[in-house]
Design a protein around this motif. Structure first.
Motif, short mmCIF file in Angstrom:
data_model
loop_
_atom_site.label_atom_id
_atom_site.label_comp_id
_atom_site.label_asym_id
_atom_site.label_seq_id
_atom_site.Cartn_x
_atom_site.Cartn_y
_atom_site.Cartn_z
N THR A 81 36.54 22.53 -49.17
CA THR A 81 35.15 22.26 -48.82
C THR A 81 34.62 21.05 -49.59
OG1 THR A 81 34.79 24.62 -48.42
CG2 THR A 81 32.84 23.24 -48.67
N GLY A 82 34.93 21.02 -50.88
CA GLY A 82 34.49 19.89 -51.70
C GLY A 82 35.10 18.58 -51.27
N LEU A 83 36.37 18.64 -50.88
CA LEU A 83 37.05 17.42 -50.45
C LEU A 83 36.46 16.89 -49.15
CD1 LEU A 83 39.41 15.67 -51.48
CD2 LEU A 83 40.91 16.91 -49.92
N LEU A 84 36.16 17.78 -48.21
CA LEU A 84 35.54 17.37 -46.96
C LEU A 84 34.16 16.76 -47.21
CD1 LEU A 84 36.47 20.34 -44.59
CD2 LEU A 84 37.17 17.95 -44.33
N LEU A 85 33.40 17.38 -48.09
CA LEU A 85 32.08 16.84 -48.43
C LEU A 85 32.20 15.50 -49.13
CD1 LEU A 85 30.22 20.05 -49.63
CD2 LEU A 85 29.66 18.66 -47.63
N PHE A 86 33.23 15.36 -49.95
CA PHE A 86 33.47 14.08 -50.63
C PHE A 86 33.75 12.97 -49.63
CE2 PHE A 86 36.65 11.11 -52.41
CZ PHE A 86 35.91 10.57 -53.45
N PHE A 87 34.68 13.21 -48.71
CA PHE A 87 34.99 12.23 -47.68
C PHE A 87 33.75 11.90 -46.85
CE2 PHE A 87 39.56 13.98 -47.63
CZ PHE A 87 39.99 13.00 -48.51
N GLY A 88 33.04 12.95 -46.41
CA GLY A 88 31.88 12.76 -45.56
C GLY A 88 30.74 12.06 -46.25
N THR A 89 30.51 12.40 -47.52
CA THR A 89 29.40 11.79 -48.26
C THR A 89 29.62 10.30 -48.46
OG1 THR A 89 28.94 13.87 -49.42
CG2 THR A 89 28.12 11.85 -50.44
N ILE A 90 30.84 9.89 -48.63
CA ILE A 90 31.11 8.47 -48.81
C ILE A 90 31.12 7.72 -47.48
CG2 ILE A 90 32.83 6.77 -49.58
CD1 ILE A 90 33.69 8.72 -51.71
N PHE A 91 31.86 8.23 -46.50
CA PHE A 91 32.12 7.46 -45.29
C PHE A 91 31.43 7.95 -44.03
CE2 PHE A 91 36.02 6.92 -47.90
CZ PHE A 91 35.95 5.55 -48.09
N GLY A 92 31.01 9.22 -43.97
CA GLY A 92 30.50 9.76 -42.72
C GLY A 92 31.58 9.72 -41.66
N ARG A 93 31.20 9.41 -40.43
CA ARG A 93 32.16 9.43 -39.33
C ARG A 93 33.00 8.15 -39.23
NH1 ARG A 93 30.84 12.17 -33.52
NH2 ARG A 93 33.07 12.60 -33.41
N LEU A 211 34.98 18.31 -28.47
CA LEU A 211 35.74 19.46 -28.95
C LEU A 211 36.07 19.47 -30.44
CD1 LEU A 211 38.31 19.81 -26.01
CD2 LEU A 211 36.27 21.19 -26.40
N CYS A 212 36.10 18.33 -31.09
CA CYS A 212 36.66 18.27 -32.45
C CYS A 212 35.72 18.82 -33.51
CB CYS A 212 37.02 16.83 -32.80
SG CYS A 212 37.80 16.69 -34.44
N PRO A 213 36.08 19.92 -34.18
CA PRO A 213 35.22 20.47 -35.24
C PRO A 213 35.18 19.60 -36.49
CG PRO A 213 37.30 21.66 -35.16
CD PRO A 213 37.30 20.73 -33.99
N LEU A 214 36.25 18.85 -36.74
CA LEU A 214 36.24 17.95 -37.89
C LEU A 214 35.27 16.80 -37.64
CD1 LEU A 214 37.45 17.38 -40.66
CD2 LEU A 214 39.26 16.07 -39.55
N GLY A 215 35.25 16.31 -36.41
CA GLY A 215 34.27 15.29 -36.04
C GLY A 215 32.85 15.82 -36.15
N ALA A 216 32.66 17.11 -35.80
CA ALA A 216 31.35 17.73 -35.91
C ALA A 216 30.90 17.79 -37.36
CB ALA A 216 31.38 19.13 -35.31
N PHE A 217 31.82 18.14 -38.25
CA PHE A 217 31.49 18.20 -39.68
C PHE A 217 31.10 16.83 -40.21
CE2 PHE A 217 32.48 17.88 -44.15
CZ PHE A 217 31.92 19.03 -44.68
N TYR A 218 31.94 15.82 -39.92
CA TYR A 218 31.64 14.48 -40.40
C TYR A 218 30.38 13.91 -39.74
CZ TYR A 218 36.16 14.22 -42.78
OH TYR A 218 37.23 14.44 -43.63
#
Length: 292
Positions: A81-93, A211-218
């Motif tokens: 969870t932290g890693l996903l937030l880290f990626f998303g916080t820096i780069f977004g989609r 459909l992509c849940p990873l895309g939805a998160f980012y």
């Protein structure tokens, strides 16, 4: 920094290809029909990349998250969870636009000459990926667990076409034992992959859009990520070229933090007055007073 991103945007497909190769660097496994299980597999890559791909050096964040989200006893769940937030916080989609192997696959398929169609009329379908993220990935992962509170990766097992493309197909080609046990689930998921592949010829990134849940998160992190797009009111002439160019159906002049924007940079290339810029500063006022 923007000069670097300008160069990367001009070579986007090359960047996508290199990153797909890096994340699937165990190339000899494609011939052996084996799956790499070394120490690097404990690290999640930022994009959608199947754990079962013979060449995969890292884990898929969605599969890893779903497997352990139901247990508070595993530090690994907090790590993912932290890693996903880290990626998303820096780069977004931006990750979807540059660092996702399945996004790269759809981009390549879309280059096949054909009549292209807009998906604006189907804009309500974009919410389906958020339903999949919450229901299939999160809630199913919380509820349907075994005695060790580990869930089956339902999205990966029953929906994700990347698992067939990167995992099942190359493994079955190289490994006769795997070919012998392919059944209805393989046929079902192969059908999903086939539908998405054919759709990608005519419409841009149907899997990413719907459909992509990873895309939805980012997508949710687009609102607060450090990497942002800005439009200068002084330079913008409201010509509409950026909107017409965007294959994700985003009007960047109205919302620079649109959830569907994959930061591909096509709007920047299309702008005749250089009104669109990017920055790693999250506050437009910190970039320039003329940006909004």
């Amino acid at each position: 920094m923007d000069k670097i991103f300008s160069f990367l945007r001009s070579k986007r497909n090359f960047v996508q290809g290199i990153f797909a190769l890096i994340t699937n660097g165990k190339l000899d496994n494609f011939l052996k029909g084996n799956i790499y299980t070394g120490k690097l597999k404990s690290v999640c890559v930022p994009g959608l990349n199947c754990y079962s791909c013979p060449g995969a050096l890292g884990s898929c964040p969605i599969g890893s998250f779903q497997a352990v989200v139901g247990s508070s006893k595993y530090n690994f769940s907090y790590y993912i969870t932290g890693l996903l937030l880290f990626f998303g916080t820096i780069f977004g989609r931006l990750i979807c636009g540059f660092l996702c192997p399945f996004g790269f696959f759809q981009d390549l398929v879309h280059k096949i000459p054909s009549k292209k169609f807009s998906t604006k009329r189907f804009k309500l379908l974009k919410y389906l990926k958020y339903i999949i993220l919450v229901l299939v990935v999160w809630i199913f992962g919380m509820i349907f667990t075994d005695n060790l509170k580990i869930a089956s990766p339902y999205f990966c097992k029953y929906i994700c076409p990347q698992g067939i493309l990167e995992g099942a197909i190359p493994l079955s080609i190289a490994n006769s034992g795997i070919r012998a046990i392919l059944g209805k689930l393989f046929t079902f998921k192969f059908t999903i992959l086939l539908i998405i592949t054919i759709s990608s010829i005519f419409i841009y990134r149907p899997f990413c859009k719907f459909l992509c849940p990873l895309g939805a998160f980012y997508a949710l992190t687009n609102k607060f990520s450090f990497y942002q797009y800005y439009v200068s009111e002084n330079k913008c002439i409201s010509c509409g070229k950026c909107k017409r160019t965007c294959k994700m159906d985003v009007d960047i002049t109205k919302c620079q933090k649109d959830l569907e924007c994959i930061r591909c940079g096509e709007c920047i290339k299309a702008c005749p007055t250089n009104a669109i810029s990017t920055s790693f500063k999250n506050n437009a006022e910190d970039v320039n007073e003329e940006y909004v």
